[in-house]
Design a protein around this motif. Structure first.
Motif: not given
Length: 449
Positions: A420-438
């Motif tokens: 992943t790069d500067h943007s896709t580190v979030i955009m390509s894994r949105r659900e996983v990113f949110v799960a980690n935040l929660v």
């Protein structure tokens, strides 16, 4: 060995020659545009606008320029940017031409010729500059003195009212040349309004100078101003006594400063691709400029970053062509792509002024580097959980920034996302990113001591 070393140096010089030539011409062009814009400012605004082509002592000659009085919040990169012609003093006399033409009367003649019916002026503190877009959307911010904030919170139901779940507040801060839509159009739809243990209230802000937030022409867009505006627009009106912070890119520097100011209230800080530069010798600001905006021709993103960060007047020229005429460009893109509605990423890209972008780049990304260590120390001493994520293919913020932060602050939790790069580190894994935040928010109920 000697022959091999000499050959390597020759190859390095040959490869660097085009880069040197291009930026040598940019040095000349930027000084020329300095003269042009100074003259046009006199004609269009009846005022000589200050720039950062001179030392701070020289720039205080211009009215309204509080460089010295507020220098601790401004970046030294504003006036230490290297320029061959400026350092040689070749154009020192040429920069006086606008003042000379004003004394002769050329400026007054042109002003009366171009604006014969111009009798009333918009208050200078609210008016957009002549080189900025004056459309209804771009000046709508003049009706408020607070940031634009998008709020997502649970729908009020009887069951929710009867529950004793604590409210968890989360502030989302976007990066450079972005807006709150970076979050609202991507991860917000995956965020849970309630969980078994808490109900959430989310705040996505448009930073000062970006999106639909105010873009005052006399602001220096310092780190301090950004933090104070978030406090004024989010924390105080909503009486936030505890909250989490999530930030991306440039927003990470603001997030850490905000969290440090409210270290007794913040519960966790999640950073995505933070530009971190240790301030071991007091030169973090200049180091940040050299790394983030290294003068090179490839890749194109690096070339554009270098051009916009090192050359104030070339950058203003680009904003004059692109941002001031954004409606024309948007219409052309719609015709070419056969789209009725453009992606938010395109429309939001021009929602800034040269003043807000230029000063945020230097005073936050570069100037904020000298404060980040102190802010991180404050958070760690207060037991605040700090989680950092970055892509291994990030070509905007070097991955070394992540490892340098981890080396200096072992308490910071870091994670590198492969591919992943500067943007896709979030955009390509949105659900996983949110799960980690929660998961982070749930584990931050009690600060780590």
């Amino acid at each position: 060995m000697i022959a091999s070393s000499f050959q390597e140096k020759c190859i390095s010089v040959i490869n660097g020659a085009p880069t040197w030539a291009v930026f040598f011409l940019f040095d000349l062009l930027d000084d020329f545009l300095c003269i042009v814009f100074r003259f046009l400012d006199l004609v269009m605004e009846e005022k000589l606008q200050s720039c950062h082509c001179k030392s701070p002592q020289e720039t205080t000659d211009f009215p309204g320029h509080e460089f010295l009085s507020d220098h601790q919040h401004l970046s030294e990169t504003l006036y230490r940017r290297r320029n061959v012609f400026r350092q040689a003093g070749f154009l020192r006399f040429a920069r006086k031409l606008p003042e000379i033409t004003k004394k002769i009367g050329i400026v007054t003649f042109l002003r009366k010729f171009l604006f014969p019916d111009k009798t009333k002026k918009v208050p200078r503190e609210f008016a957009n500059r002549w080189s900025d877009c004056g459309c209804k959307n771009c000046v709508s911010w003049t009706n408020t003195d607070k940031l634009n904030v998008i709020v997502k919170q649970p729908s009020i139901t009887q069951d929710l009212l009867m529950s004793n779940k604590p409210v968890e507040n989360v502030i989302f801060i976007h990066g450079f040349l972005a807006s709150s839509s970076y979050w609202t159009n991507t991860v917000f739809k995956y965020l849970p309004e309630t969980t078994e243990n808490a109900k959430y209230r989310f705040f996505a802000v448009d930073l000062l100078g970006f999106g639909d937030s105010p873009k005052p022409r006399d602001s220096r867009y310092s780190l301090k101003e950004h933090v104070e505006m978030i406090e004024k627009s989010v924390i105080l009106p909503n009486n936030l006594t505890s909250f989490h912070v999530v930030a991306h890119s440039m927003g990470c520097i603001i997030a850490v400063a905000l969290a440090a100011k409210f270290s007794g209230s913040v519960k966790s800080v999640a950073l995505v691709a933070p530009p971190y530069f240790a301030d071991s010798k007091g030169g973090a600001s200049c180091d940040a400029l050299d790394v983030i905006a290294e003068k090179k021709l490839w890749p194109p993103t690096s070339f554009f970053s270098a051009m916009m960060a090192w050359y104030e007047h070339i950058g203003r020229g680009v904003c004059l062509v692109v941002c001031r005429h954004h409606r024309t460009w948007e219409m052309i893109i719609k015709i070419v792509t056969w789209r009725r509605k453009l992606p938010t990423a395109i429309t939001e890209l021009t929602k800034h002024t040269h003043q807000s972008a230029w000063h945020s780049m230097h005073n936050v990304i570069c100037g904020g580097a000298k404060f980040t260590d102190k802010h991180l120390e404050t958070l760690i001493n207060s037991g605040v959980k700090i989680n950092v994520v970055q892509g291994d293919k990030d070509d905007i913020v070097p991955i070394d920034c992540l490892w340098n932060m981890k080396a200096k602050f072992p308490e910071v939790e870091v994670e590198v996302i492969a591919g992943t790069d500067h943007s896709t580190v979030i955009m390509s894994r949105r659900e996983v990113f949110v799960a980690n935040l929660v998961s982070l928010w749930a584990s931050s109920g009690k600060k780590q001591k």
